[in-house]
Design a protein around this motif. Structure first.
Motif, mmCIF file in Angstrom:
data_model
loop_
_atom_site.group_PDB
_atom_site.id
_atom_site.type_symbol
_atom_site.label_atom_id
_atom_site.label_comp_id
_atom_site.label_asym_id
_atom_site.label_seq_id
_atom_site.Cartn_x
_atom_site.Cartn_y
_atom_site.Cartn_z
ATOM 1 N N LYS A 192 28.271 -25.098 49.840
ATOM 2 C CA LYS A 192 27.923 -26.479 49.509
ATOM 3 C C LYS A 192 27.700 -27.290 50.775
ATOM 4 O O LYS A 192 26.738 -28.065 50.874
ATOM 5 C CB LYS A 192 29.042 -27.103 48.667
ATOM 6 N N THR A 224 22.432 -24.580 46.854
ATOM 7 C CA THR A 224 22.746 -24.871 45.459
ATOM 8 C C THR A 224 23.788 -23.861 44.994
ATOM 9 O O THR A 224 23.634 -22.656 45.210
ATOM 10 C CB THR A 224 21.485 -24.744 44.573
ATOM 11 N N ASP A 247 26.958 -27.036 41.512
ATOM 12 C CA ASP A 247 25.876 -27.869 40.987
ATOM 13 C C ASP A 247 25.647 -27.558 39.515
ATOM 14 O O ASP A 247 25.161 -28.401 38.760
ATOM 15 C CB ASP A 247 24.589 -27.595 41.771
#
Length: 284
Positions: free
Chosen positions: A204, A209, A226
């Motif tokens: 992250k 993602t 996400d």
């Protein structure tokens, strides 16, 4: 400590618990069978307390932490002649046919629950992330690492952008070198394994993602994700690495694979033919 029935321990120490801890104790005593499958976040939510309160409750009962408490809980509710491996209880005197039937029932139940948890919009979003990624890295530790490796092997038949690293140190290095063009698919039943959380956090921070495949909506892992895809198998603390949990994870990955194949059909079919041809000589 585990030789003493946990319910006896709770009752004996009940008067010394704080008001908040008594709230947790009351819920545990009234919902024994469900608590053993809950994450610390789930239990905190249903009790209306913070995760730190759950941890203090466990410490008040002289357990090292929540997982230690759940193991003791599982020991206390396991019948003496019962094998603590399956949701469909297998007993020592069961015949082979009964064992086979109960194992089948457990695995079918895990698949059905996972199917019911599938959110088409999230699958669609996940596929868009995977198709647009420059690199897709599958992560997992312990039994989840085996699932991650299986996912990598499956996808590498149709695309050359998938990776999976076995060593936890190398996983951190891979996560550190990811970019906003990459996708990390992190597999963890509990969502609270330390190494997995560290990888998710690092990916992250790198801008990647993060897609998590896990059992629980709320966990330390999902806080860095996400997108979260849920699997439906119940796995108690005495059932680590259960096959039903793995099957539910593989089922989700298979759904992702097929949908990815559909949306990149020409490239995928061409790559599948090439990879199949490359190993055909090994089959002779």
């Amino acid at each position: 400590m585990r030789a003493i029935n946990i319910f006896t321990t709770i009752h004996s120490k009940y008067n010394n618990l704080t008001t908040t801890e008594k709230k947790v104790a009351d819920y545990v005593l009234e919902n024994i069978d469900s608590v053993v499958y809950m994450s610390i976040t789930d239990l905190a939510d249903v009790c209306g307390v913070g995760e730190s309160s759950i941890f203090r409750f466990c410490k008040s009962l002289s357990y090292k932490g929540y997982q230690d408490f759940k193991i003791a809980l599982a020991h206390s509710i396991t019948v003496e002649n019962e094998i603590p491996q399956l949701t469909e209880k297998v007993l020592m005197n069961d015949s082979i046919g009964q064992v086979a039937s109960k194992v089948l029932s457990t695995n079918i139940s895990a698949l059905n629950e996972t199917f019911n948890l599938i959110d088409s919009s999230k699958i669609d979003e996940a596929i868009n992330y995977l198709l647009g990624a420059e690199k897709v890295i599958f992560f997992g530790v312990g039994s989840s690492l085996m699932t991650a490796m299986e996912a990598k092997i499956k996808f590498m038949r149709i695309t050359n952008k998938t990776e999976c690293t076995i060593d936890s140190h190398l996983q951190m290095m891979s996560a550190a070198l990811m970019t906003k063009r990459d996708v990390a698919v992190i597999i963890s039943y509990s969502g609270s394994t330390k190494d997995t959380i560290e990888v998710a956090k690092k990916a992250k921070e790198s801008g990647a993602t993060v897609i998590s495949i896990t059992r629980f909506v709320k966990s330390p892992l999902t806080s860095y994700s996400d997108l979260t895809l849920l699997c439906g198998a119940n796995e108690g603390p005495l059932q680590g690495g259960s096959l039903s949990a793995k099957i539910s994870q593989l089922y989700l990955l298979d759904v992702l694979y097929v949908e990815y194949f559909k949306r990149s059909y020409e490239e995928s079919i061409r790559n599948k033919e090439h990879t199949a041809e490359s190993v055909v000589v090994k089959l002779l």
